[in-house]
Design a protein around this motif. Structure first.
Motif, mmCIF file in Angstrom:
data_model
loop_
_atom_site.group_PDB
_atom_site.id
_atom_site.type_symbol
_atom_site.label_atom_id
_atom_site.label_comp_id
_atom_site.label_asym_id
_atom_site.label_seq_id
_atom_site.Cartn_x
_atom_site.Cartn_y
_atom_site.Cartn_z
ATOM 1 N N SER A 335 0.808 -1.217 0.000
ATOM 2 C CA SER A 335 0.000 0.000 0.000
ATOM 3 C C SER A 335 0.840 1.265 0.000
ATOM 4 O O SER A 335 0.350 2.329 -0.350
ATOM 5 C CB SER A 335 -0.932 0.006 1.218
ATOM 6 O OG SER A 335 -0.174 -0.062 2.411
ATOM 7 N N VAL A 336 2.096 1.181 0.424
ATOM 8 C CA VAL A 336 2.993 2.332 0.407
ATOM 9 C C VAL A 336 4.220 1.941 -0.402
ATOM 10 O O VAL A 336 5.015 1.115 0.029
ATOM 11 C CB VAL A 336 3.396 2.762 1.828
ATOM 12 C CG1 VAL A 336 4.324 3.970 1.760
ATOM 13 C CG2 VAL A 336 2.173 3.080 2.669
ATOM 14 N N PHE A 337 4.387 2.549 -1.551
ATOM 15 C CA PHE A 337 5.427 2.120 -2.485
ATOM 16 C C PHE A 337 6.815 2.389 -1.935
ATOM 17 O O PHE A 337 7.117 3.482 -1.455
ATOM 18 C CB PHE A 337 5.234 2.845 -3.819
ATOM 19 C CG PHE A 337 6.209 2.432 -4.877
ATOM 20 C CD1 PHE A 337 6.169 1.148 -5.399
ATOM 21 C CD2 PHE A 337 7.160 3.313 -5.355
ATOM 22 C CE1 PHE A 337 7.060 0.753 -6.388
ATOM 23 C CE2 PHE A 337 8.051 2.940 -6.341
ATOM 24 C CZ PHE A 337 8.000 1.651 -6.852
ATOM 25 N N ASP A 338 7.672 1.392 -2.018
ATOM 26 C CA ASP A 338 9.055 1.507 -1.575
ATOM 27 C C ASP A 338 9.881 2.057 -2.731
ATOM 28 O O ASP A 338 9.986 1.423 -3.781
ATOM 29 C CB ASP A 338 9.565 0.126 -1.156
ATOM 30 C CG ASP A 338 10.964 0.159 -0.553
ATOM 31 O OD1 ASP A 338 11.742 1.070 -0.900
ATOM 32 O OD2 ASP A 338 11.277 -0.724 0.268
ATOM 33 N N PRO A 339 10.499 3.235 -2.556
ATOM 34 C CA PRO A 339 11.245 3.821 -3.672
ATOM 35 C C PRO A 339 12.478 3.033 -4.075
ATOM 36 O O PRO A 339 13.069 3.311 -5.127
ATOM 37 C CB PRO A 339 11.627 5.209 -3.135
ATOM 38 C CG PRO A 339 11.616 5.061 -1.653
ATOM 39 C CD PRO A 339 10.521 4.081 -1.361
ATOM 40 N N CYS A 340 12.866 2.061 -3.270
ATOM 41 C CA CYS A 340 14.032 1.239 -3.614
ATOM 42 C C CYS A 340 13.646 -0.056 -4.322
ATOM 43 O O CYS A 340 14.500 -0.916 -4.556
ATOM 44 C CB CYS A 340 14.832 0.910 -2.352
ATOM 45 S SG CYS A 340 15.527 2.349 -1.511
ATOM 46 N N THR A 341 12.377 -0.204 -4.652
ATOM 47 C CA THR A 341 11.892 -1.455 -5.237
ATOM 48 C C THR A 341 12.683 -1.880 -6.467
ATOM 49 O O THR A 341 12.983 -3.066 -6.656
ATOM 50 C CB THR A 341 10.403 -1.319 -5.592
ATOM 51 O OG1 THR A 341 9.652 -1.164 -4.384
ATOM 52 C CG2 THR A 341 9.893 -2.551 -6.325
ATOM 53 N N GLU A 342 13.048 -0.937 -7.320
ATOM 54 C CA GLU A 342 13.787 -1.300 -8.527
ATOM 55 C C GLU A 342 15.116 -1.962 -8.195
ATOM 56 O O GLU A 342 15.572 -2.850 -8.928
ATOM 57 C CB GLU A 342 14.016 -0.065 -9.387
ATOM 58 C CG GLU A 342 12.816 0.328 -10.221
ATOM 59 C CD GLU A 342 13.189 1.350 -11.280
ATOM 60 O OE1 GLU A 342 13.292 0.953 -12.458
ATOM 61 O OE2 GLU A 342 13.374 2.520 -10.937
ATOM 62 N N ASN A 343 15.735 -1.551 -7.111
ATOM 63 C CA ASN A 343 16.999 -2.167 -6.707
ATOM 64 C C ASN A 343 16.794 -3.628 -6.323
ATOM 65 O O ASN A 343 17.625 -4.493 -6.639
ATOM 66 C CB ASN A 343 17.617 -1.408 -5.536
ATOM 67 C CG ASN A 343 18.016 0.003 -5.900
ATOM 68 O OD1 ASN A 343 18.193 0.317 -7.072
ATOM 69 N ND2 ASN A 343 18.150 0.865 -4.912
ATOM 70 N N TYR A 344 15.696 -3.900 -5.629
ATOM 71 C CA TYR A 344 15.406 -5.283 -5.223
ATOM 72 C C TYR A 344 15.162 -6.150 -6.455
ATOM 73 O O TYR A 344 15.647 -7.298 -6.525
ATOM 74 C CB TYR A 344 14.178 -5.340 -4.309
ATOM 75 C CG TYR A 344 14.153 -4.333 -3.184
ATOM 76 C CD1 TYR A 344 15.341 -3.856 -2.607
ATOM 77 C CD2 TYR A 344 12.945 -3.852 -2.687
ATOM 78 C CE1 TYR A 344 15.294 -2.928 -1.574
ATOM 79 C CE2 TYR A 344 12.899 -2.932 -1.656
ATOM 80 C CZ TYR A 344 14.072 -2.466 -1.111
ATOM 81 O OH TYR A 344 14.034 -1.547 -0.087
ATOM 82 N N ILE A 345 14.390 -5.616 -7.399
ATOM 83 C CA ILE A 345 14.091 -6.365 -8.624
ATOM 84 C C ILE A 345 15.374 -6.629 -9.407
ATOM 85 O O ILE A 345 15.577 -7.742 -9.921
ATOM 86 C CB ILE A 345 13.079 -5.582 -9.485
ATOM 87 C CG1 ILE A 345 11.738 -5.470 -8.756
ATOM 88 C CG2 ILE A 345 12.889 -6.254 -10.849
ATOM 89 C CD1 ILE A 345 10.768 -4.503 -9.408
ATOM 90 N N LEU A 346 16.242 -5.628 -9.494
ATOM 91 C CA LEU A 346 17.501 -5.783 -10.220
ATOM 92 C C LEU A 346 18.335 -6.912 -9.616
ATOM 93 O O LEU A 346 18.894 -7.749 -10.347
ATOM 94 C CB LEU A 346 18.281 -4.465 -10.176
ATOM 95 C CG LEU A 346 19.527 -4.355 -11.060
ATOM 96 C CD1 LEU A 346 19.156 -4.396 -12.535
ATOM 97 C CD2 LEU A 346 20.284 -3.070 -10.742
#
Length: 490
Positions: A335-346
């Protein structure tokens, strides 16, 4: 050439960057800059959208027997217990002579998968991954946790109500590839043709979907991909003796569809959201003409540079969101977007056993390929005529946007709500259902207006990546779209 050089200096071409919007990387602006510099060269071919060439080109069909079973994912590494739906991923060859193949990921519905529609999702860029960005960050069934290793279930995933097919397109994006390096010099026309070839072959691999209701959705530069592919499908459906794709509708999110309104809407948005000064805004209004063929003056370039400098280091895709901090180690909330999400996906998608589970070639996976955007060949400055044709065809056409929870504005700075409204005004279509607030879980989910053959929906409190920021509201909107009904006002 002076102007092209100045554009490059002022906006900075970042070619080999992997994060979509991270560290100031803006794939759409870079691609637009390159296209505009080409148009400044005398006698440069503008590569208009040639529908006849699309419809007459042959479609490669390859053998598909047994490949569906090979593509089935037994389990994704780190996925939570109790996963109750089937997943498939792999490659569909679209040009055996060049060795060109597109990667897909299919998340079937946990319930009613045999009757639910098939929805194709496309991310934009150009050059950005529909699987990493679309499935893993936005509307797919899982989110990657901060440990880069485990996954959490997204209870608002769109496969709750549809079978969702994520396509990495064109070749060179995500896990998609070609054995012929010249294939990475591509553009709108080839992307549409390759996506259609993919669909025709994929439907042979998954024949149970041949007669299913089919929808195309996407965001950002997919504002080009989606209507162009939809138009090609409708043309091919008339002349081919192969599978007729049962196209029912398209939905465009934060979509780049027209250059003039993109630019005018962008700087009007900057001004109304207190990002640029009155002086900069007035300078742009007085010195810039963004219509096709207009002269780009040095003064216009300078004021645009001032606007971008004034913007500073906010996250362009959601101007009110926090930036990713290197000290952030918390698990992202749905519900609250984590701005570091792209790093986790990478980190997750570059793990060898994850790539093996996905049946992907072992590569260095990137969120976006700057190489693809830097060598984009054809990019019409507007696809509004294509959208008008689709509106006349009778399919369901929706444009959705994101509106700030505080005021009647947008949190996405890349393709603003102002831009979308200006683009719709250019279509000159009449209002059938006046603007009203639609409701979700007792609150205003956004606003909607029904036009003749077009629907415009806003989703309150979201940035560029709608299902990331407001997953519940995004799922509610998407469900209404599939039903062909406007979101409820109660």
């Amino acid at each position: 050439m002076k102007i092209a050089f100045q554009l490059s200096i002022h906006f900075g071409l970042l070619i080999f960057v992997s994060c979509y919007g991270g560290d100031g990387y803006d794939p759409l602006e870079n691609a637009l800059k390159i296209q505009l510099s080409k148009r400044l060269v005398p006698n440069h071919e503008t590569n208009e959208y040639h529908s006849a060439e699309y419809s007459n080109s042959p479609v490669y069909m390859g053998p598909q027997d047994g490949l569906k079973d090979v593509d089935k994912i037994s389990s994704l590494p780190g996925q939570p217990a109790g996963t109750d739906f089937d997943q498939y991923s792999g490659y569909v060859t679209i040009d055996p002579n060049h060795g060109r193949a597109l990667f897909y990921y299919l998340a079937e519905s946990p319930v009613n998968s045999s009757t639910n529609p098939l929805v194709l999702w496309l991310n934009g860029g150009p050059g950005c991954s529909s699987f990493g960005n679309g499935a893993m960050m936005e509307l797919g069934p899982f989110r990657v946790n901060a440990d880069n290793t485990t996954l959490s279930r997204n209870k608002y995933a769109w496969n709750n109500v549809a079978n969702v097919l994520f396509l990495e397109s064109p070749a060179g994006v995500g896990f998609s590839y070609s054995n012929t390096s010249s294939d990475y010099i591509t553009g709108d026309m080839q992307t549409a043709k390759d996506s259609y070839t993919f669909l025709m072959n994929w439907l042979e691999r998954f024949p149970e979907y041949k007669t299913r209701d089919f929808y195309i959705t996407g965001e950002s530069y997919a504002g080009h991909y989606v209507p162009q592919l939809a138009q090609l499908i409708l043309q091919k459906n008339k002349i081919t003796n192969q599978t007729v794709i049962n196209l029912k509708g398209i939905a465009l999110g934060n979509a780049y569809v027209d250059y003039e309104t993109l630019k005018t809407g962008l700087y009007d948005y900057f001004w109304t959201h207190a990002i640029i000064s009155d002086e900069i805004h007035e300078g742009i209004i007085s010195n810039c003409n963004f219509s096709e063929g207009a002269t780009i003056t040095d003064a216009c370039i300078d004021y645009q540079y001032q606007a971008y400098a004034a913007k500073s280091n906010i996250f362009f895709y959601d101007i009110y969101a926090p930036l990713c901090s290197p000290f952030n180690t918390s698990t992202p909330s749905i519900s609250v977007f984590d701005p570091c999400t792209e790093n986790y996906i990478l980190g997750y998608l570059n793990t060898p056993y994850v790539q093996q589970a996905l049946h992907a070639k072992p590569i260095k996976w990137e969120s976006c390929s700057g190489l693809i955007g830097a060598h984009w060949k054809d990019m019409p400055l507007t696809v509004l005529p294509v959208i008008q044709n689709l509106m006349a065809s009778g399919i369901n056409v929706w444009i959705y946007r994101q509106v700030n929870i505080i005021c009647a504005g947008d949190t996405d700075g890349r393709v603003s709500v102002t831009t979308s409204r200006y683009s719709i005004n250019k279509l000159q279509t009449s209002v059938k259902v006046p603007w009203y607030p639609w409701m979700n879980q007792g609150e205003v989910g956004g606003y909607v207006v029904g036009y003749e053959n077009l629907t415009f929906v806003t989703i309150r409190g979201a940035g560029h990546f709608v299902p990331s920021y407001q997953p519940g509201r995004a799922l509610a909107f998407f469900t209404s779209f599939l039903k062909g009904k406007l979101p409820a006002n109660h």
